[in-house]
Write a protein that holds these residues in place. Structure first.
Motif, PDB file in Angstrom:
ATOM      1  N   PHE A  83     -44.363  20.135   4.726  1.00 33.33           N
ATOM      2  CA  PHE A  83     -44.213  21.585   4.834  1.00 33.33           C
ATOM      3  C   PHE A  83     -42.764  21.978   4.637  1.00 33.33           C
ATOM      4  N   ASP A  84     -42.592  23.221   4.211  1.00 31.80           N
ATOM      5  CA  ASP A  84     -41.257  23.792   4.047  1.00 31.80           C
ATOM      6  C   ASP A  84     -40.855  24.499   5.333  1.00 31.80           C
ATOM      7  N   ILE A  85     -39.569  24.530   5.560  1.00 30.20           N
ATOM      8  CA  ILE A  85     -39.023  25.230   6.720  1.00 30.20           C
ATOM      9  C   ILE A  85     -38.152  26.373   6.217  1.00 30.20           C
ATOM     10  N   ASP A  86     -38.353  27.529   6.786  1.00 23.37           N
ATOM     11  CA  ASP A  86     -37.525  28.699   6.520  1.00 23.37           C
ATOM     12  C   ASP A  86     -37.480  29.487   7.831  1.00 23.37           C
ATOM     13  N   GLU A  87     -36.554  29.122   8.701  1.00 21.06           N
ATOM     14  CA  GLU A  87     -36.515  29.676  10.052  1.00 21.06           C
ATOM     15  C   GLU A  87     -35.141  30.238  10.376  1.00 21.06           C
ATOM     16  N   ARG A  88     -35.129  31.095  11.365  1.00 16.81           N
ATOM     17  CA  ARG A  88     -33.905  31.691  11.900  1.00 16.81           C
ATOM     18  C   ARG A  88     -33.825  31.281  13.364  1.00 16.81           C
ATOM     19  N   LEU A  89     -32.737  30.615  13.726  1.00 16.76           N
ATOM     20  CA  LEU A  89     -32.503  30.233  15.116  1.00 16.76           C
ATOM     21  C   LEU A  89     -31.579  31.268  15.744  1.00 16.76           C
ATOM     22  N   VAL A  90     -31.999  31.830  16.861  1.00 15.43           N
ATOM     23  CA  VAL A  90     -31.206  32.869  17.528  1.00 15.43           C
ATOM     24  C   VAL A  90     -30.483  32.286  18.735  1.00 15.43           C
ATOM     25  N   LYS A  91     -29.371  32.901  19.104  1.00 13.08           N
ATOM     26  CA  LYS A  91     -28.580  32.424  20.252  1.00 13.08           C
ATOM     27  C   LYS A  91     -29.335  32.705  21.544  1.00 13.08           C
ATOM     28  N   ASN A  92     -29.603  31.659  22.313  1.00 16.22           N
ATOM     29  CA  ASN A  92     -30.275  31.784  23.608  1.00 16.22           C
ATOM     30  C   ASN A  92     -31.475  32.738  23.539  1.00 16.22           C
ATOM     31  N   GLY A  93     -32.382  32.479  22.632  1.00 16.28           N
ATOM     32  CA  GLY A  93     -33.537  33.349  22.406  1.00 16.28           C
ATOM     33  C   GLY A  93     -34.483  33.424  23.585  1.00 16.28           C
ATOM     34  N   SER A  94     -35.410  34.340  23.480  1.00 16.67           N
ATOM     35  CA  SER A  94     -36.429  34.497  24.514  1.00 16.67           C
ATOM     36  C   SER A  94     -37.659  33.676  24.129  1.00 16.67           C
ATOM     37  N   GLU A  95     -38.694  33.752  24.936  1.00 14.42           N
ATOM     38  CA  GLU A  95     -39.913  32.981  24.691  1.00 14.42           C
ATOM     39  C   GLU A  95     -40.484  33.325  23.319  1.00 14.42           C
ATOM     40  N   GLY A  96     -40.837  32.302  22.572  1.00  9.41           N
ATOM     41  CA  GLY A  96     -41.378  32.502  21.235  1.00  9.41           C
ATOM     42  C   GLY A  96     -40.331  32.397  20.138  1.00  9.41           C
ATOM     43  N   ASP A  97     -39.055  32.449  20.512  1.00 10.47           N
ATOM     44  CA  ASP A  97     -37.983  32.309  19.530  1.00 10.47           C
ATOM     45  C   ASP A  97     -37.575  30.846  19.430  1.00 10.47           C
ATOM     46  N   PHE A  98     -37.091  30.463  18.263  1.00  8.68           N
ATOM     47  CA  PHE A  98     -36.404  29.189  18.124  1.00  8.68           C
ATOM     48  C   PHE A  98     -34.935  29.532  18.327  1.00  8.68           C
ATOM     49  N   TYR A  99     -34.233  28.753  19.119  1.00  8.21           N
ATOM     50  CA  TYR A  99     -32.890  29.146  19.503  1.00  8.21           C
ATOM     51  C   TYR A  99     -31.909  27.982  19.443  1.00  8.21           C
ATOM     52  N   TYR A 100     -30.644  28.316  19.561  1.00 10.60           N
ATOM     53  CA  TYR A 100     -29.581  27.322  19.620  1.00 10.60           C
ATOM     54  C   TYR A 100     -28.675  27.662  20.793  1.00 10.60           C
ATOM     55  N   ASN A 101     -27.934  26.671  21.250  1.00  9.93           N
ATOM     56  CA  ASN A 101     -26.915  26.934  22.264  1.00  9.93           C
ATOM     57  C   ASN A 101     -25.546  26.822  21.590  1.00  9.93           C
ATOM     58  N   ALA A 102     -24.492  26.707  22.333  1.00  9.34           N
ATOM     59  CA  ALA A 102     -23.135  26.772  21.797  1.00  9.34           C
ATOM     60  C   ALA A 102     -22.861  25.775  20.655  1.00  9.34           C
ATOM     61  N   GLU A 103     -23.292  24.547  20.798  1.00  7.05           N
ATOM     62  CA  GLU A 103     -22.918  23.516  19.826  1.00  7.05           C
ATOM     63  C   GLU A 103     -24.093  22.851  19.113  1.00  7.05           C
ATOM     64  N   SER A 104     -25.313  23.083  19.587  1.00 12.82           N
ATOM     65  CA  SER A 104     -26.439  22.357  18.986  1.00 12.82           C
ATOM     66  C   SER A 104     -27.740  23.153  19.084  1.00 12.82           C
ATOM     67  N   ALA A 105     -28.720  22.662  18.344  1.00 10.45           N
ATOM     68  CA  ALA A 105     -30.061  23.242  18.390  1.00 10.45           C
ATOM     69  C   ALA A 105     -31.055  22.093  18.451  1.00 10.45           C
ATOM     70  N   ASP A 106     -31.916  22.109  19.457  1.00  6.08           N
ATOM     71  CA  ASP A 106     -32.949  21.091  19.575  1.00  6.08           C
ATOM     72  C   ASP A 106     -34.153  21.567  18.759  1.00  6.08           C
ATOM     73  N   LEU A 107     -34.473  20.854  17.682  1.00  7.76           N
ATOM     74  CA  LEU A 107     -35.522  21.263  16.760  1.00  7.76           C
ATOM     75  C   LEU A 107     -36.886  20.649  17.079  1.00  7.76           C
ATOM     76  N   HIS A 108     -36.967  19.824  18.118  1.00 10.81           N
ATOM     77  CA  HIS A 108     -38.209  19.126  18.434  1.00 10.81           C
ATOM     78  C   HIS A 108     -39.401  20.079  18.571  1.00 10.81           C
ATOM     79  N   ASP A 109     -39.280  21.094  19.422  1.00 11.38           N
ATOM     80  CA  ASP A 109     -40.400  22.007  19.655  1.00 11.38           C
ATOM     81  C   ASP A 109     -40.763  22.799  18.396  1.00 11.38           C
ATOM     82  N   MET A 110     -39.760  23.203  17.644  1.00 11.62           N
ATOM     83  CA  MET A 110     -40.019  23.931  16.406  1.00 11.62           C
ATOM     84  C   MET A 110     -40.772  23.051  15.411  1.00 11.62           C
TER      85      MET A 110
END
Length: 168
Positions: A83-110
């Motif tokens: 599959f292709d990925i085309d996602e936007r990670l938001v800073k400290n997102g809310s439930e349902g968002d894919f998010y990142y913190n200051a230095e990294s983004a955990d992509l496991h759940d996404m």
């Protein structure tokens, strides 16, 4: 650092700079709404990402293989998923968002969610799978059964209900 953790420090320092990474790792066996999900190959992703001043823009492609069971004969078979990925990670997102913190983004759940969305609804071990006999359960791909042909219609029981000889 987990296998699907994306280091975004460089991208955040250089707005608009395109970064690339290859991530690969095993996902754990799990059950999802009664459906067993077993991986027989690592999840492998080639990703590009950049920081637009607010969000991380993530694109790329991923692939893996899972063990499934044929919808007709229940034989175990292997299914490639890509599959292709085309996602936007938001800073400290809310439930349902894919998010990142200051230095990294955990992509496991996404990645797990995208694998679920790209799994086939039903799998056949082969295009012309004959399945199991609904009466005796024998695998019709390998054996003929002696069962009487079953009428396909669930309403066939009603065929003798109205008879011209009887008054209703």
């Amino acid at each position: 650092m987990n296998m699907f953790e994306l280091d975004i420090a460089l991208a955040r320092k250089n707005i608009g700079k395109q970064c690339s990474v290859r991530l690969s790792g095993d996902m754990e066996e799990t059950s999802y709404y009664g459906r067993e999900l077993m991986f027989c190959a690592p999840v492998s992703c080639d990703l590009s990402y950049s920081f637009d001043g607010e969000d991380i823009i993530l694109t790329g492609d991923c692939k893996t293989s899972i063990v499934e069971h044929c919808a007709r004969c229940n034989k175990e078979c292997f299914v490639d998923i890509s599959f292709d990925i085309d996602e936007r990670l938001v800073k400290n997102g809310s439930e349902g968002d894919f998010y990142y913190n200051a230095e990294s983004a955990d992509l496991h759940d996404m990645l797990f969610e995208l694998i679920l969305l790209n799994m086939p609804i039903a799998v056949l071990c082969k295009e012309d799978c004959k399945g199991l006999c609904p009466k005796c359960g024998i695998d019709l791909n390998f054996h003929e059964c002696a069962c009487k042909e079953i009428d396909e219609s669930p309403f066939s029981v009603l065929s003798g209900f109205f008879n011209d000889d009887k008054e209703v």
